[in-house]
Scaffold this motif. Structure first.
Motif, PDB file in Angstrom:
ATOM      1  N   ILE A  36     -48.191  71.175  52.445  1.00  0.00           N
ATOM      2  CA  ILE A  36     -47.948  70.886  51.367  1.00  0.00           C
ATOM      3  C   ILE A  36     -46.681  71.365  51.432  1.00  0.00           C
ATOM      4  CG2 ILE A  36     -47.500  71.884  48.551  1.00  0.00           C
ATOM      5  CD1 ILE A  36     -51.050  72.829  49.350  1.00  0.00           C
ATOM      6  N   ALA A  37     -45.589  71.666  52.162  1.00  0.00           N
ATOM      7  CA  ALA A  37     -44.498  72.195  52.366  1.00  0.00           C
ATOM      8  C   ALA A  37     -43.889  71.138  53.006  1.00  0.00           C
ATOM      9  CB  ALA A  37     -44.154  73.350  52.977  1.00  0.00           C
ATOM     10  N   HIS A  38     -44.037  70.737  54.141  1.00  0.00           N
ATOM     11  CA  HIS A  38     -43.951  69.960  54.803  1.00  0.00           C
ATOM     12  C   HIS A  38     -43.651  67.980  53.915  1.00  0.00           C
ATOM     13  CE1 HIS A  38     -43.116  66.638  58.258  1.00  0.00           C
ATOM     14  NE2 HIS A  38     -44.303  65.476  57.796  1.00  0.00           N
ATOM     15  N   LEU A  39     -44.859  67.390  53.220  1.00  0.00           N
ATOM     16  CA  LEU A  39     -45.076  67.100  52.191  1.00  0.00           C
ATOM     17  C   LEU A  39     -44.729  67.164  51.290  1.00  0.00           C
ATOM     18  CD1 LEU A  39     -49.629  66.064  52.431  1.00  0.00           C
ATOM     19  CD2 LEU A  39     -46.913  64.703  54.221  1.00  0.00           C
ATOM     20  N   THR A  40     -44.110  68.215  50.471  1.00  0.00           N
ATOM     21  CA  THR A  40     -43.122  67.670  49.833  1.00  0.00           C
ATOM     22  C   THR A  40     -41.438  67.183  49.501  1.00  0.00           C
ATOM     23  OG1 THR A  40     -44.659  69.904  48.293  1.00  0.00           O
ATOM     24  CG2 THR A  40     -42.070  69.521  48.164  1.00  0.00           C
ATOM     25  N   GLU A  41     -40.950  67.898  51.242  1.00  0.00           N
ATOM     26  CA  GLU A  41     -39.879  67.555  51.552  1.00  0.00           C
ATOM     27  C   GLU A  41     -39.780  66.413  51.889  1.00  0.00           C
ATOM     28  OE1 GLU A  41     -36.974  69.864  52.191  1.00  0.00           O
ATOM     29  OE2 GLU A  41     -38.812  70.876  50.824  1.00  0.00           O
ATOM     30  N   ASN A  46     -38.113  60.135  49.893  1.00  0.00           N
ATOM     31  CA  ASN A  46     -39.290  59.149  49.296  1.00  0.00           C
ATOM     32  C   ASN A  46     -40.091  59.438  47.596  1.00  0.00           C
ATOM     33  OD1 ASN A  46     -38.635  57.629  52.452  1.00  0.00           O
ATOM     34  ND2 ASN A  46     -39.146  60.215  53.094  1.00  0.00           N
ATOM     35  N   ARG A  47     -38.829  59.412  47.096  1.00  0.00           N
ATOM     36  CA  ARG A  47     -39.821  58.747  46.058  1.00  0.00           C
ATOM     37  C   ARG A  47     -40.613  58.164  45.506  1.00  0.00           C
ATOM     38  NH1 ARG A  47     -37.559  56.870  41.939  1.00  0.00           N
ATOM     39  NH2 ARG A  47     -35.708  55.692  42.490  1.00  0.00           N
ATOM     40  N   THR A  52     -48.131  59.057  50.049  1.00  0.00           N
ATOM     41  CA  THR A  52     -47.930  60.496  50.460  1.00  0.00           C
ATOM     42  C   THR A  52     -48.479  61.325  48.871  1.00  0.00           C
ATOM     43  OG1 THR A  52     -47.179  59.541  51.650  1.00  0.00           O
ATOM     44  CG2 THR A  52     -46.408  61.951  51.318  1.00  0.00           C
ATOM     45  N   ALA A  53     -47.708  61.037  48.041  1.00  0.00           N
ATOM     46  CA  ALA A  53     -47.652  61.596  46.809  1.00  0.00           C
ATOM     47  C   ALA A  53     -49.169  62.141  46.298  1.00  0.00           C
ATOM     48  CB  ALA A  53     -46.840  60.771  45.477  1.00  0.00           C
ATOM     49  N   ARG A  54     -50.484  60.723  46.921  1.00  0.00           N
ATOM     50  CA  ARG A  54     -51.295  61.176  46.227  1.00  0.00           C
ATOM     51  C   ARG A  54     -52.619  62.343  47.552  1.00  0.00           C
ATOM     52  NH1 ARG A  54     -56.105  59.315  47.491  1.00  0.00           N
ATOM     53  NH2 ARG A  54     -58.250  58.578  45.959  1.00  0.00           N
TER      54      ARG A  54
END
Length: 89
Positions: A36-41, A46-47, A52-54
């Motif tokens: 989760i920390a990695h995907l948040t960064e 890459n907004r 990835t957000a899903r």
């Protein structure tokens, strides 16, 4: 790659009962927290990456369900886990 087998082994050693303890709730929640920390960064830069957000939302839901299970079974184990990982509800 951000998550190789050595990093997984390190997470499982730290939060599980052994390096091969991949099934305990503590080790799974620790692995999910790392991911989760990695995907948040990744999403900070890459907004518009909606896939990835899903995936991040689904991962957070999985972790939440596991934490709810632990809280229902053993509240002290839950409190120790969230304190150790720095998660708050």
């Amino acid at each position: 790659m951000y998550l190789d087998s050595a990093k997984k082994k390190e997470i499982f050693e730290k939060h599980g009962q052994s390096a091969t303890d991949t099934g305990s709730v503590e080790s799974q929640v620790a692995l999910f927290t790392y991911r989760i920390a990695h995907l948040t960064e990744h999403l900070k830069s890459n907004r518009k990456d909606f896939a990835t957000a899903r995936a991040l939302k689904m991962l957070v839901g999985k972790r939440r369900r596991l934490l709810d299970y632990v809280a229902k079974k053993d509240i002290e184990r839950y409190r120790k886990l969230i304190a150790e990982l720095g998660i708050r509800r």
